[in-house]
Design an enzyme around this catalytic site. Structure first.
Site, short mmCIF file in Angstrom:
data_model
loop_
_atom_site.label_atom_id
_atom_site.label_comp_id
_atom_site.label_asym_id
_atom_site.label_seq_id
_atom_site.Cartn_x
_atom_site.Cartn_y
_atom_site.Cartn_z
N SER A 419 18.01 42.01 20.73
CA SER A 419 19.00 41.92 19.67
C SER A 419 18.36 41.65 18.32
O SER A 419 19.01 41.85 17.30
CB SER A 419 20.06 40.86 19.99
N HIS A 440 22.04 48.05 23.25
CA HIS A 440 22.33 46.64 22.94
C HIS A 440 23.76 46.28 23.35
O HIS A 440 24.72 46.65 22.68
CB HIS A 440 22.11 46.41 21.43
N GLU A 452 25.72 49.01 21.22
CA GLU A 452 25.01 49.70 20.14
C GLU A 452 23.85 50.49 20.74
O GLU A 452 23.08 49.95 21.54
CB GLU A 452 24.47 48.69 19.13
N ASN A 490 25.59 42.21 14.71
CA ASN A 490 25.06 40.88 14.42
C ASN A 490 24.82 40.69 12.93
O ASN A 490 24.99 39.59 12.40
CB ASN A 490 23.76 40.63 15.20
P1 NAI Z 1 17.80 34.80 29.45
O1 NAI Z 1 16.83 33.80 29.02
O2 NAI Z 1 19.11 34.36 29.96
O3 NAI Z 1 17.15 35.76 30.54
C1 NAI Z 1 15.88 36.30 30.44
C2 NAI Z 1 15.37 36.51 31.86
O4 NAI Z 1 14.19 37.30 31.79
C3 NAI Z 1 14.99 35.22 32.58
O5 NAI Z 1 15.66 35.16 33.80
C4 NAI Z 1 13.49 35.33 32.76
O6 NAI Z 1 13.05 34.77 33.98
C5 NAI Z 1 13.28 36.81 32.77
N1 NAI Z 1 11.97 37.25 32.38
C6 NAI Z 1 11.20 36.82 31.37
N2 NAI Z 1 10.03 37.50 31.34
C7 NAI Z 1 10.08 38.38 32.36
C8 NAI Z 1 9.18 39.37 32.86
N3 NAI Z 1 8.04 39.61 32.26
N4 NAI Z 1 9.56 40.09 33.93
C9 NAI Z 1 10.74 39.87 34.55
N5 NAI Z 1 11.63 38.95 34.11
C10 NAI Z 1 11.30 38.23 33.04
O7 NAI Z 1 17.97 35.77 28.18
P2 NAI Z 1 19.24 36.63 27.74
O8 NAI Z 1 20.14 35.83 26.89
O9 NAI Z 1 19.77 37.34 28.92
O10 NAI Z 1 18.54 37.69 26.76
C11 NAI Z 1 17.78 38.76 27.26
C12 NAI Z 1 17.65 39.82 26.17
O11 NAI Z 1 18.93 40.25 25.79
C13 NAI Z 1 16.96 39.34 24.91
O12 NAI Z 1 16.20 40.40 24.39
C14 NAI Z 1 18.13 39.05 23.97
O13 NAI Z 1 17.79 39.19 22.61
C15 NAI Z 1 19.09 40.11 24.37
N6 NAI Z 1 20.50 39.83 24.11
C16 NAI Z 1 21.03 38.60 24.35
C17 NAI Z 1 22.38 38.36 24.12
C18 NAI Z 1 22.99 37.03 24.44
O14 NAI Z 1 24.13 36.78 24.02
N7 NAI Z 1 22.32 36.16 25.15
C19 NAI Z 1 23.25 39.42 23.57
C20 NAI Z 1 22.60 40.70 23.42
C21 NAI Z 1 21.27 40.86 23.66
#
Ligand code: NAI
Length: 647
Positions: A419, A440, A452, A490
């Site tokens: 994001s 996204h 998006e 955003n």
């Molecule tokens: P999160 O922290 O809840 O989940 C990330 C997950 O990725 C974790 O379970 C972690 O163990 C895993 N992970 C990290 N490195 C890894 C790897 N090398 N291989 C496999 N798994 C791995 O994060 P969240 O909130 O789900 O965000 C994920 C992405 O989505 C980010 O890029 C964020 O910017 C984007 N995003 C988040 C939103 C939100 O509201 N939280 C909305 C839209 C996009």
């Protein structure tokens, strides 16, 4: 079977036993819509039945796509006066009254979508049968367009299902499936496709008296209407203000005081057709409908791209829910994270989603079978689409994509859910940077319709098109955007939330700020939204998108103290059992909402000027479907144009 009578859109076919079939297959169109021409032909078809009276008449669709999708919205959008609205309503009201009064039994055989005027046609028949398969959905969604079901729906639905259940459907516009329709009495039977024609023939010739309401239900739809109307009004008042959404109030008045006849309401009343058609809300909601259609139209250019297997890396908040949504949409999904323990909660959440959405144990079971925990990432090799949703860290994402590119099929689509990072920076890690697009999603994935689709300068047009087509395949609304900080949604939301939090710094209570936004028609106040998104995320996004001297102070303090909002139990509000604990709001200072809107409107205009989205209409679509921005306004750019003095 006798030789059928063919019209342009209808066919009248007579069986040897005298049962006739009125089959609608609108010419040169993929869906059955009740245009003026289709309605005129229906009148001719009824004339034909007057000349040679059938034993019974069954309505069915000649299209695979559904029964009838309702009135012609383009025609509605062209209505420019109360008189024109009266003429259109009278056409359907009179025709369906005529159908309801014919001397022979009639039946609507509903397979697939049955909306608005289609549902009203079915209600004018003696009997209705719904085919029990997922595409069958019945609704009167007029209220969502700021109009009313004026072709008899407000009269006949309460007679079939009772006043309270009917008003619930009409005032929310929600759709129901075949089983639910049978349970509530909207249809007489719910049958599998293979027996539908026979079932229809038997029921329409059965002589069985049409369903009648119980004595008590008749009272509620008659002398006790006032009680039901008062109850429904309370609910409507909670959801929508009459100055923003006049249609639900008009529906209540038309049902309670005019027998469901929109034509009978005097012109000068605020609940008249004339007032509705003159209201900016109706124009704006029709505009939102067309914006949605425009988004639905994206992604059609690519041929031969129909992914079956999606691999998602990162099973956190977003990755887990994206994987679940893809499995719900019928795709095989492999879900990867660092270990099984991190994947398990996502699968448990998915199971709840499938139960809720599919309402069928076997179907939910199949969906769960399609979602496969894949801690070692073996799915990468077979996947058609690979979506990365790991932590927001550029180096981690680059490393991951370099590895994925080596192992994935050469034609697989690669996508990041980032994001805040530049897509082009992630694409640097690839041998073929053109293969990477941004897809996204918004949180919560299952509820937010918009996605998006981000193209950087490196993204190939084929990749961008495939990403868009994929988003449509999983039934989301794709919005093509450029690779700019915060993309569209955003970038627009952050300055608005920021301004709201600066108001808190100045001593205005969060409850008052949120109340101002709700009064304007936002689905949630900005402070509650910040708490829901997570204050750590709000802080990070704000730092990226808002000038340093405009950062809210309290936000930083809360994050430093570990108060991250809903997820930690405390933020601007204290959260108990998922609910913000609010005290009563108090008086909203004048100009507060204008102050909150100003940075949002300015940011939207800036993004349009910078070409992040192609035009102002797409910005409106993005902000409405990505944030829930008050739909009656027609979107921020439309609102800005209609209120030039607000900035
Ligand atoms: P999160 O922290 O809840 O989940 C990330 C997950 O990725 C974790 O379970 C972690 O163990 C895993 N992970 C990290 N490195 C890894 C790897 N090398 N291989 C496999 N798994 C791995 O994060 P969240 O909130 O789900 O965000 C994920 C992405 O989505 C980010 O890029 C964020 O910017 C984007 N995003 C988040 C939103 C939100 O509201 N939280 C909305 C839209 C996009």
């Amino acid at each position: 079977m006798n030789t059928p009578t063919n019209f342009a859109h209808w066919t009248l076919q007579r069986d040897v036993d005298g049962t006739a079939w009125a089959i609608l297959d609108r010419q040169n169109a993929s869906t059955n819509v009740l245009t003026a021409e289709v309605m005129a032909e229906l009148a001719t078809l009824l004339d034909e039945c007057d000349r040679q009276v059938p034993k019974a008449l069954i309505f069915k669709s000649g299209k695979a796509a559904g029964f009838i999708a309702g009135a012609d919205i383009e025609e509605l959008a062209r209505l420019d006066s109360g008189a024109a609205a009266h003429a259109l309503i009278k056409r359907g009201w009179d025709l369906y009254n005529r159908l309801a009064a014919v001397s022979y039994p009639t039946l609507a055989l509903i397979r697939g979508h049955c909306l608005g005027g289609g549902t009203e046609l079915a209600l004018a028949c003696c009997y209705r049968i719904a085919v029990d398969e997922p595409p069958t959905k019945i609704a009167l969604p007029e209220v969502m367009l700021g109009i009313v079901p004026g072709w008899g729906g407000m009269l006949r639905l309460p007679q079939k299902v009772g006043a309270a259940a009917a008003l619930d459907l009409i005032l929310t516009g929600k759709s129901i499936d075949a089983r639910r329709a049978q349970k509530m009495g909207l249809v007489d039977a719910c049958v599998p496709p293979r027996v539908m024609d026979n079932a229809a023939r038997m029921l329409v010739n059965s002589g069985q008296p049409p369903r009648a309401l119980s004595f008590f239900q008749r009272l509620l739809n008659g002398p006790l209407k006032g009680i039901v109307a008062a109850q429904a009004r309370k609910q409507v008042t909670r959801r929508a203000r009459p100055e923003h959404y006049p249609a639900p109030y008009a529906i209540l008045d038309m049902w309670a005081n005019y027998g469901g006849n929109a034509l009978a309401v005097p012109t000068e009343k605020p609940t008249s057709l004339d007032a509705l058609i003159a209201s900016p809300t109706t124009k704006n909601l029709l505009r939102v409908f067309f914006l949605q259609e425009r988004l639905k139209g994206f992604g059609k250019e690519v041929q031969q791209f129909s992914p079956r297997h999606v691999h998602v890396v990162g099973a956190g908040v977003m990755g887990g829910d994206i994987a679940a949504w893809c499995a719900l949409s019928g795709l095989t999904v492999t879900l990867q994270d660092q270990n099984v323990e991190r994947i398990a909660p996502a699968i448990a959440r998915a199971a709840l989603l499938f139960e809720k959405k599919l309402r069928d144990k076997t179907a939910a079971h199949f969906a769960l079978d399609r979602l496969i925990a894949d801690p070692h990432g073996d799915g990468v090799r077979q996947a058609d689409v690979i979506i990365e949703a790991i932590v927001e860290n550029l180096e981690a994402k680059k490393k991951l994509f370099a590895d994925i590119e080596r192992r994935a099929k050469p034609e697989a689509l690669l996508a990041s859910n980032t994001s805040s990072l530049r897509l082009a920076d992630i694409a640097c890690a690839l041998q073929q940077p053109g293969r990477l697009a941004g897809i996204h999603f918004f949180n919560p994935v299952a509820q937010m319709p918009l996605v998006e689709v981000v193209a950087s300068d490196a993204t190939s047009s084929l990749t961008a098109q495939q990403a868009t087509a994929f988003v449509r395949q999983i039934d989301k609304l794709p919005l093509p955007v450029k690779d700019a900080p915060g993309f569209l949604v955003n970038a627009v939301l952050a300055p608005y939330l920021n301004e709201a939090m600066r108001c808190v710094d100045e001593g205005i209570a969060p409850e008052i700020i949120d109340a101002a936004a709700l009064a304007f028609g936002m689905p949630m106040g900005p402070i509650e939204l910040a708490d829901t998104v997570g204050l750590d995320i709000a802080l990070a996004v704000g730092r990226q998108l808002v000038a340093a001297d405009m950062q809210p102070k309290r936000l930083g303090e809360l994050v430093a103290a570990g108060h991250l909002g809903k997820k930690s139990g405390q933020g601007f509000y204290v959260w108990v059992a998922g609910k913000a604990q609010k005290t009563s709001a108090g008086i909203i200072p004048s100009g507060l909402m204008q102050r909150l809107l100003k940075p949002l409107l300015a940011a939207t205009a800036e993004r349009v000027a910078a070409g992040v989205v192609k035009d102002a209409d797409l910005a409106d679509a993005g902000v409405i479907f990505g944030t829930g921005f008050a739909p009656y306004t027609g979107g921020p750019m439309n609102y800005r144009a209609q209120h030039p003095n607000q900035e």
